[in-house]
Design a protein around this motif. Structure first.
Motif: not given
Length: 144
Positions: A130-137
């Motif tokens: 599960q990747q957590h991106f800097s934009d909150g997605t």
């Protein structure tokens, strides 16, 4: 001639930091002229998007499935020793996510066996990212 269980020296799925020294040490063998080691690390981007952190989850059978992959590699290549460990849990950029290593009589065999080990592990073992991106997605990778 070594048995498969003697050649496969380390298989693990762990929720603690992985050790390069442990994996490299596990594949040391006096019959081996070449050792190949692959280390997968958490990178700070994917598909053009900035990644802050990852979460890895696994099915309870993941270790057994890694062993099956390892057994196929041992059957195909003249492996002296093999090790594979994968991390689960929350990881940040730079953390080690997976380490595989193979020693063989010659370097070409070690490289080929190590490549097959990591490629088949990524495709066949039930471990999901599960990747957590800097934009909150966030995005799941490898989940069905």
């Amino acid at each position: 001639m070594s048995t498969t269980s003697e050649v496969i020296r380390l298989i693990a799925v762990r929720d603690v930091a992985l050790s390069l020294d442990e994996v490299f040490g596990a594949v040391g063998d006096p019959a081996a002229g070449g050792t190949a080691l692959f280390v997968g690390t958490v990178r700070n981007h994917d598909g053009g998007a900035a990644v802050d952190r990852l979460g890895y989850s696994s099915h309870p059978t993941a270790e057994a499935e890694i062993r099956k992959v390892a057994e196929k590699v041992v059957a195909e290549f003249p492996v002296s020793a093999l090790a594979a460990v994968h991390r689960v849990g929350d990881l940040v950029v730079g953390d080690l996510a997976v380490i595989v290593a193979v020693s063989c009589p010659h370097r070409a065999e070690a490289f080929a066996a190590c490549r097959k080990l990591i490629d088949d592990l990524k495709h066949e073992v039930p471990i999901w990212k599960q990747q957590h991106f800097s934009d909150g997605t966030e995005e799941w990778v490898g989940a069905c």
